[in-house]
Design an enzyme around this catalytic site. Structure first.
Site, PDB file in Angstrom:
ATOM      1  N   GLY A 166       0.752  -1.110  -0.140  1.00  0.00           N
ATOM      2  CA  GLY A 166       0.057   0.022   0.141  1.00  0.00           C
ATOM      3  C   GLY A 166       0.869   1.113   0.121  1.00  0.00           C
ATOM      4  O   GLY A 166       0.077   2.506  -0.327  1.00  0.00           O
ATOM      5  N   ARG A 174       3.090  -1.136  -6.384  1.00  0.00           N
ATOM      6  CA  ARG A 174       2.897  -0.126  -6.500  1.00  0.00           C
ATOM      7  C   ARG A 174       4.865   0.544  -6.237  1.00  0.00           C
ATOM      8  O   ARG A 174       5.511   0.976  -7.356  1.00  0.00           O
ATOM      9  CB  ARG A 174       2.031   1.023  -6.395  1.00  0.00           C
ATOM     10  CG  ARG A 174       1.746   2.651  -6.640  1.00  0.00           C
ATOM     11  CD  ARG A 174       1.473   2.967  -6.229  1.00  0.00           C
ATOM     12  NE  ARG A 174      -0.275   2.346  -5.777  1.00  0.00           N
ATOM     13  CZ  ARG A 174      -1.364   2.475  -6.507  1.00  0.00           C
ATOM     14  NH1 ARG A 174      -1.045   3.039  -7.829  1.00  0.00           N
ATOM     15  NH2 ARG A 174      -2.511   1.856  -6.127  1.00  0.00           N
ATOM     16  N   TYR A 212      -9.615   5.784 -12.708  1.00  0.00           N
ATOM     17  CA  TYR A 212      -9.630   6.348 -10.745  1.00  0.00           C
ATOM     18  C   TYR A 212      -9.338   7.800 -10.422  1.00  0.00           C
ATOM     19  O   TYR A 212      -8.962   8.273  -9.555  1.00  0.00           O
ATOM     20  CB  TYR A 212      -8.651   5.636 -10.334  1.00  0.00           C
ATOM     21  CG  TYR A 212      -8.323   3.912 -10.131  1.00  0.00           C
ATOM     22  CD1 TYR A 212      -9.091   3.325  -9.242  1.00  0.00           C
ATOM     23  CD2 TYR A 212      -7.105   3.771 -10.400  1.00  0.00           C
ATOM     24  CE1 TYR A 212      -9.240   1.686  -9.656  1.00  0.00           C
ATOM     25  CE2 TYR A 212      -6.858   2.196 -11.033  1.00  0.00           C
ATOM     26  CZ  TYR A 212      -8.179   1.898 -10.873  1.00  0.00           C
ATOM     27  OH  TYR A 212      -7.705  -0.140 -10.483  1.00  0.00           O
ATOM     28  N   CYS A 266     -11.555   5.204 -28.760  1.00  0.00           N
ATOM     29  CA  CYS A 266     -13.220   5.936 -29.403  1.00  0.00           C
ATOM     30  C   CYS A 266     -13.701   6.322 -28.220  1.00  0.00           C
ATOM     31  O   CYS A 266     -15.002   4.987 -27.581  1.00  0.00           O
ATOM     32  CB  CYS A 266     -13.621   5.125 -30.064  1.00  0.00           C
ATOM     33  SG  CYS A 266     -13.150   5.307 -31.683  1.00  0.00           S
ATOM     34  N   TYR A 310       0.517  -1.032 -12.155  1.00  0.00           N
ATOM     35  CA  TYR A 310      -0.956  -1.006 -12.301  1.00  0.00           C
ATOM     36  C   TYR A 310      -1.281  -0.311 -14.285  1.00  0.00           C
ATOM     37  O   TYR A 310      -1.827   0.117 -14.367  1.00  0.00           O
ATOM     38  CB  TYR A 310      -2.010  -0.625 -11.419  1.00  0.00           C
ATOM     39  CG  TYR A 310      -1.309  -1.324 -10.118  1.00  0.00           C
ATOM     40  CD1 TYR A 310      -1.862  -2.306  -9.835  1.00  0.00           C
ATOM     41  CD2 TYR A 310      -0.988  -0.708  -9.122  1.00  0.00           C
ATOM     42  CE1 TYR A 310      -1.942  -2.969  -8.244  1.00  0.00           C
ATOM     43  CE2 TYR A 310      -0.723  -0.662  -7.852  1.00  0.00           C
ATOM     44  CZ  TYR A 310      -1.471  -2.601  -7.672  1.00  0.00           C
ATOM     45  OH  TYR A 310      -1.208  -3.135  -6.467  1.00  0.00           O
TER      46      TYR A 310
HETATM   47  N1  LLP Z   1      -1.138  -7.403  -1.233  1.00  0.00           N
HETATM   48  C1  LLP Z   1      -2.667  -7.198  -1.481  1.00  0.00           C
HETATM   49  C2  LLP Z   1      -3.234  -8.668  -0.814  1.00  0.00           C
HETATM   50  C3  LLP Z   1      -2.747  -6.327  -1.915  1.00  0.00           C
HETATM   51  O1  LLP Z   1      -4.429  -6.433  -2.068  1.00  0.00           O
HETATM   52  C4  LLP Z   1      -2.466  -5.058  -2.871  1.00  0.00           C
HETATM   53  C5  LLP Z   1      -2.712  -4.568  -3.735  1.00  0.00           C
HETATM   54  C6  LLP Z   1      -1.023  -5.538  -2.608  1.00  0.00           C
HETATM   55  C7  LLP Z   1      -0.809  -6.318  -1.583  1.00  0.00           C
HETATM   56  C8  LLP Z   1      -0.220  -4.471  -3.381  1.00  0.00           C
HETATM   57  O2  LLP Z   1      -0.246  -2.962  -2.530  1.00  0.00           O
HETATM   58  P1  LLP Z   1       0.272  -1.342  -3.762  1.00  0.00           P
HETATM   59  O3  LLP Z   1       1.468  -2.134  -2.474  1.00  0.00           O
HETATM   60  O4  LLP Z   1       0.867  -2.015  -4.299  1.00  0.00           O
HETATM   61  O5  LLP Z   1      -0.139  -0.703  -3.168  1.00  0.00           O
HETATM   62  N2  LLP Z   1      -5.130  -0.998  -9.502  1.00  0.00           N
HETATM   63  C9  LLP Z   1      -4.973   0.083  -8.223  1.00  0.00           C
HETATM   64  C10 LLP Z   1      -4.648  -0.864  -7.299  1.00  0.00           C
HETATM   65  C11 LLP Z   1      -5.189  -1.909  -6.598  1.00  0.00           C
HETATM   66  C12 LLP Z   1      -4.228  -2.624  -5.790  1.00  0.00           C
HETATM   67  C13 LLP Z   1      -5.249  -3.804  -5.536  1.00  0.00           C
HETATM   68  N3  LLP Z   1      -4.502  -4.265  -3.835  1.00  0.00           N
HETATM   69  C14 LLP Z   1      -4.651   0.862  -9.113  1.00  0.00           C
HETATM   70  O6  LLP Z   1      -4.123   1.028 -10.334  1.00  0.00           O
HETATM   71  O7  LLP Z   1      -4.554   1.937  -8.128  1.00  0.00           O
END
Ligand code: LLP
Length: 431
Positions: free
Chosen positions: A247, A292, A333, A360, A389
């Site tokens: 996150g 991310r 988003y 389009c 992403y």
């Molecule tokens: N662990 C779990 C259980 C998760 O659901 C997620 C992300 C992560 C780790 C990794 O989170 P990060 O460090 O990448 O924030 N498509 C969206 C983001 C969806 C994230 C879903 N879960 C976007 O483009 O912002």
């Protein structure tokens, strides 16, 4: 302008990444083009590992593959010594094909199919993160019929949800992921009493994505240790692992100011240590699952500028040769990005324009009202922070072939995903 990692402006006033001139990359590989600063990705992996090693020696970092996973990325993650969080049979397959060590794979997901669970058992992966009672039962049945023990974590909803600039603590448990505390207690009882093939190693939670504040993580650590202590009091069960998910946010625009990887890891580590100590709870192994913050800022997308349309008195639309099919995030988003004209990297921004994709769809706008130097057809536009992403969520909308992914490092590009062809678009089809 967000120049991170190895990005810089070279003597030709071109944007450079990984020692490669973006103008030359676009010529060689065409546009749109995803470019990944390999050194930056590796550096981010190392920063996570080192910070964890320093502050919490019984810690482990898993890269969240959903952010960006291709064979080359899985291999890189293995080389850097991180574990990998996968969320589908496809991600699992990719990891295994890349030779990723199965014991360091963690399988998430709120609706894993029987087939996916079987694939995970077959591969003897490290952990399956159980998300529901139905999965618990199915997994127990499958592992019993195979006489195969399986190590599991249980996903819990800690009642804390964090967003970029805000977080909420909520009693409501309106999420499709995981189990609320009372359900989770029941699930623990079931595993301990009636699921002899499931080896419960601990608990998992994930509070959100693109998070800039650290307080929600402290609260999550507290909530999880409260829960773990209650479970211990009730059943005697002591968890040996605590996974607090991913996150950590990244910079998409100059206004974004996320904590560093080090501060993030230190804060979480300290919170878990404090909360465990207060409750005399044996320190669990601590896991984090960043996605991310490992690949996001390391990636850029290069586009060729095409039609420029001035709508008098309204706005100037600058269209590029990609759009929502290679980056759905602005449309999905309202995500904001920054860009530069990579072949005019030092020219002063003078004009506010809107960068439109070629889909389009009126909503296919990559950047609304961004200030750039004088733009001309044929210019090369670089959009920053597209390493997470974007490729992962890319589509063939309007039958646009997906762009290639090129890793760059020490002046050398290497194609890790080739450009799709029109032929590729038809490979699954029959007439
Ligand atoms: N662990 C779990 C259980 C998760 O659901 C997620 C992300 C992560 C780790 C990794 O989170 P990060 O460090 O990448 O924030 N498509 C969206 C983001 C969806 C994230 C879903 N879960 C976007 O483009 O912002």
């Amino acid at each position: 302008m967000i120049l991170s990692g190895t990005m810089q402006i070279n003597s030709k006033q071109h944007l450079e990444i990984g020692g490669c001139d973006t103008v030359a990359l676009a010529e060689e590989f065409g546009t749109p083009l995803y470019v990944m600063d390999e050194e930056q990705v590796r550096e981010n992996c190392r920063r996570y590992l080192q910070a964890m090693q320093k502050k919490y020696p019984r810690g482990k970092i898993l890269y969240a593959g959903k952010a960006f996973l291709v064979l080359a990325m899985a291999k890189l993650v293995a080389e850097e010594g991180l574990g990998l969080d996968v969320v589908s049979g496809g991600e699992l397959y990719t990891a295994l094909k890349a030779g990723f060590p199965a014991e360091h794979l963690y399988f998430h997901g709120n609706n894993k199919s029987r087939q996916e669970l079987l694939e995970a058992l077959e591969a003897k992966i490290g952990r399956i993160v159980v998300d529901s009672f139905s999965e618990l039962q199915e997994l127990q049945e499958l592992s019993a019929s195979r006489r195969q023990k399986v190590d599991v974590l249980l996903r819990v909803k800690p009642g804390i949800e964090a967003h970029t600039h805000d977080y909420i603590q909520t009693g409501r448990e309106d999420s499709k992921f995981g189990l609320g505390f009372s359900e989770a207690r029941e699930a623990v009882r079931q595993i301990l009493s009636a699921a002899p093939y499931l080896e419960l190693r601990g608990f998992h939670c994930h509070i959100g994505s693109q998070i800039f504040q650290l307080e929600p993580y402290r609260l999550a650590a507290k909530a999880m240790l409260d829960f773990m202590s209650e479970v211990r009091a009730e059943t005697g069960y002591v968890a040996s692992e605590l996974d607090l998910g991913g996150g950590l946010g990244i910079r998409y625009t100059q206004g974004d100011n996320p904590p560093s990887i080090e501060t993030f890891v230190e804060t979480v580590a300290a919170a878990v240590q404090d909360e465990a100590e207060q409750r005399k709870y044996p320190l669990p192994e601590l896991l984090l699952e960043p996605g991310r913050s490992i690949t996001g800022e390391a990636g850029i997308t290069l586009y060729r500028v095409g039609v420029i349309k001035e709508v008098p008195g309204v706005r100037c639309y600058v269209s590029v040769d990609g759009g929502m099919m290679d980056n759905i995030r602005p449309a999905l988003y309202q995500a904001r990005y920054e860009a530069m004209i990579a072949n005019k990297a030092l020219q002063e921004p003078v004009k506010t324009v809107t960068i439109a994709g070629k889909a389009c769809e009126s909503g296919d706008l990559l950047l609304v009202d961004t200030c750039l130097p004088p733009v001309e057809k044929g210019d090369l536009l670089a959009v920053f922070s597209t390493g997470a992403y974007c490729y992962a969520m890319a589509s063939n909308y309007n039958r646009n072939p997906r762009p290639p992914v090129v890793f760059v490092r020490n002046g050398k590009p290497r194609v890790v995903v080739r450009r799709e062809t029109y032929g590729d678009l038809l490979t699954l089809e029959e007439l």
